[in-house]
Scaffold this active site. Structure first.
Site, PDB file in Angstrom:
ATOM      1  N   HIS A  46     -12.709 -26.094  41.335  1.00 20.29           N
ATOM      2  CA  HIS A  46     -13.598 -26.889  42.275  1.00 20.29           C
ATOM      3  C   HIS A  46     -14.977 -26.143  42.233  1.00 20.29           C
ATOM      4  CE1 HIS A  46     -15.064 -28.136  46.011  1.00 20.29           C
ATOM      5  NE2 HIS A  46     -13.883 -29.330  46.148  1.00 20.29           N
TER       6      HIS A  46
ATOM      7  N   ASP B 175      -8.473 -19.421  45.214  1.00 21.23           N
ATOM      8  CA  ASP B 175      -8.724 -20.585  45.957  1.00 21.23           C
ATOM      9  C   ASP B 175      -7.261 -21.151  46.273  1.00 21.23           C
ATOM     10  OD1 ASP B 175      -9.444 -23.240  47.031  1.00 21.23           O
ATOM     11  OD2 ASP B 175     -10.620 -23.675  45.265  1.00 21.23           O
TER      12      ASP B 175
ATOM     13  N   GLN C 254      -5.661 -25.839  47.908  1.00 18.27           N
ATOM     14  CA  GLN C 254      -4.631 -27.012  47.485  1.00 18.27           C
ATOM     15  C   GLN C 254      -3.081 -26.635  47.416  1.00 18.27           C
ATOM     16  OE1 GLN C 254      -5.287 -30.065  47.161  1.00 18.27           O
ATOM     17  NE2 GLN C 254      -7.688 -29.942  46.888  1.00 18.27           N
TER      18      GLN C 254
ATOM     19  N   LYS D 107      -6.973 -29.536  55.174  1.00 16.26           N
ATOM     20  CA  LYS D 107      -6.055 -29.958  54.287  1.00 16.26           C
ATOM     21  C   LYS D 107      -4.581 -29.753  54.555  1.00 16.26           C
ATOM     22  CE  LYS D 107      -8.904 -29.708  50.064  1.00 16.26           C
ATOM     23  NZ  LYS D 107     -10.277 -30.203  50.663  1.00 16.26           N
TER      24      LYS D 107
ATOM     25  N   CYS E  10     -15.604 -33.130  42.769  1.00 15.10           N
ATOM     26  CA  CYS E  10     -16.074 -31.696  42.768  1.00 15.10           C
ATOM     27  C   CYS E  10     -15.830 -30.811  41.805  1.00 15.10           C
ATOM     28  CB  CYS E  10     -16.095 -30.955  44.140  1.00 15.10           C
ATOM     29  SG  CYS E  10     -16.652 -32.148  45.448  1.00 15.10           S
TER      30      CYS E  10
END
Lengths: 423, 121
Positions: A134, A213, A216, A239, A381
């Site tokens: 991303h 990261d 997700q 999220k 993104c």
């Protein structure tokens, strides 16, 4: 107090998620009974208990944290710090002081680039990331390298959309200061074997800093920072069923302690003199100014909700559903649909980004919207990844706890409608 | 109301003035990097008037229909007439109400035409 009527407790099979029952916990489905929400990778919907927790703060103890010597401020501080502990336990951090509240995952990643990157990067040092990132885990490192005369290296994906582990040995070196990668790609859906990758990378260079990261992954599967073997993870509250405006950065305390502050201001300071300032220790060193108190406090309820369902059950549910979706899309449209990323649900989170015949993703998303189906269209993104895949844009459907097989069936029917309309 | 009205779908399926223009005296193209839409307009300009207009490119239903209808309109118009066209003209021409994101798709062909006219005016 929060009166969280959680329907999942009533489920007869406690080890299975019943999304139809869960839907009742999400007030948006009362406002929009026809909504087929397939955009949880962008932001998740919020359960009633989270919404009520924010309200509780504003109605019952709406005071600033840390500085008040009166009861409602102490209550607010207590709730705020409890959130830190709940998050720390959820990711298996050694110590709540390793949990920093930010605005979102992007800010968490920028914080590392700014406060650590500027401290350790020298001209000629390398930063490594991957092509599937991303923008928020790509651009901060690219710019850090540009500003400090560093070398920016990008690991490519293979034809299945996975990171080839062999490439690590060729790209990571003793000069690599930072290695930033995503746990789950927000486009390919691929779950990177971070544990394996981190072990490999640290073998080549024991001093490498590994940044993950986890935006997700945290909402969808068990993430244990001790097991992952990385130094930092970043994720967003919104999220994972929590409020917008809150992000989390977890980092190893010893590294956090050495880093520059991120922003200067209230709350992060011990003493200020005309010619010098003494900063607080982590985590407050990185939390300048009044934070999003209501949001942080309500994040705790989101974590509690996920714990009640069981994060392993979330993963199980999504794995079943993503397999079902993959199969139905392929059975119905065969070569007319191209789904990016791995075929096997074992290696995939609940994300399906696809191209459909020669129909433009904008049209696909808009026509699906006419059927009350919310998907995302564009590059999500992740422009470098789309350039690598030679695609201008994709349509993305992403799944979460409240999605049902019927939602997937409606998506398939919606795509059939598009075929009829645009042919 | 759906934006996918018959008129728009007809222009999308069978775009008017689509394909290269032989003996074009000027051309211009633009791309929207966010969605990959690309529109190129080719024209013949004689005495400040477009005597022929065609377009090329890829795009969504809205940008294609917009290019098809706009190139229909532009035939035989003077450069000054074309310069005066604005957002409202395009939205009225398409006859549907668009969300801000889709307005960008609709305006891409006009943007190309404006740049072309200014450059060759």
């Amino acid at each position: 107090m929060v009166s969280s009527r959680t329907f999942l407790i009533k489920s007869r099979k406690p080890h299975m998620i019943d999304p139809k029952l869960l839907k009742k916990d999400f007030p948006i489905f009362q406002s929009h009974p026809d909504l087929v929400y397939l955009d949880s990778s962008a932001t998740s919907l919020k359960p009633r208990s989270v919404i009520e927790k924010e309200r509780e703060y504003y109605e019952e103890y709406s005071a600033n944290v840390f500085r008040g010597l009166y009861q409602i401020s102490e209550k607010a501080t207590e709730e705020y710090e409890e959130s830190r502990s709940v998050v720390a336990t959820f990711i298996n951090a050694k110590n709540p002081d390793e949990v920093i509240f930010t605005r979102n995952a992007s800010e968490s990643l920028n914080l590392i680039a700014y406060s650590l990157g500027r401290k350790i990067m020298k001209s000629g040092d390398e930063i490594v990331t991957t092509i599937m990132e991303h923008h928020s885990n790509f651009v901060p490192w690219q710019q850090l390298a540009l500003e400090n005369g560093g070398i920016f290296k990008v690991i490519d994906i293979n034809e299945e959309g996975a990171l080839p582990l062999k490439a690590l040995e060729q790209i990571i070196s003793k000069k690599t200061k930072i290695f930033a990668l995503t746990h789950i790609s927000n486009v390919l859906g691929v779950i990177n074997p971070v544990e394996k990758i981190a072990t490999l990378a640290k073998k080549i260079n024991p001093n490498i800093i590994i940044v993950v990261d986890a935006a997700q992954s945290i909402p969808h599967m068990k993430v244990d920072v001790q097991q992952l073997g990385c130094d930092f993870i970043a994720f967003s509250s919104h999220k994972m069923l929590g409020p917008t405006g809150v992000g989390v950065l977890w980092g190893k305390y010893a590294i956090l302690d050495q880093m520059f502050p991120f922003q200067y201001g209230g709350e992060m300071i011990e003493e200020v003199y005309v010619n010098k300032t003494v900063f607080k220790k982590p985590p407050l060193k990185f939390e300048a100014g009044t934070p999003h108190i209501a949001g942080v406090i309500a994040l705790k309820e989101a974590v509690n909700y996920l714990k009640k369902i069981g994060i392993e059950n979330v993963r199980k549910h999504e794995k079943t559903l993503v397999s079902y979706a993959y199969r139905r899309l392929k059975e119905t449209f065969s070569d007319g649909i191209h789904i990016t990323g791995p075929r096997i649900a074992q290696e995939r989170g609940g994300i399906l980004a696809f191209t459909f015949k020669n129909y433009h993703p904008h049209d696909i998303a808009q026509i699906l919207d006419e059927e009350h189906i919310a998907v995302r269209a564009g590059h999500h993104c992740a422009m470098p990844l789309h350039q690598r895949l030679k695609l201008n844009a994709t349509t993305r459907a992403s799944l979460y706890v409240y999605n049902t097989k019927e939602d997937v069936d409606k998506l398939v029917d919606g795509l059939k409608k598009i075929e009829r309309m645009l042919k | 109301m759906s934006i996918y009205q018959d008129l728009i779908l007809d222009h999308y399926r069978n775009p008017h003035n689509f394909g290269p223009l032989k003996k074009a005296t000027a051309k211009y193209s633009l791309m929207n990097p966010l969605c990959g839409d690309k529109i190129e307009i080719q024209v013949v300009i004689k005495k400040d008037t477009l005597t022929a207009v065609r377009f090329l490119g890829e795009g969504c239903v809205i940008s294609k229909a917009s290019a098809s209808m706009l190139t229909d309109f532009a035939q035989g118009k003077s450069l000054n007439q074309l310069k005066a066209l604005d957002t409202q003209f395009i939205l009225k021409m398409l006859g549907v109400s668009l969300s801000p994101n889709r307005v960008k798709c609709a305006l891409l062909p006009l943007e190309v035409l404006h740049k072309l006219v200014v450059k060759n005016g």
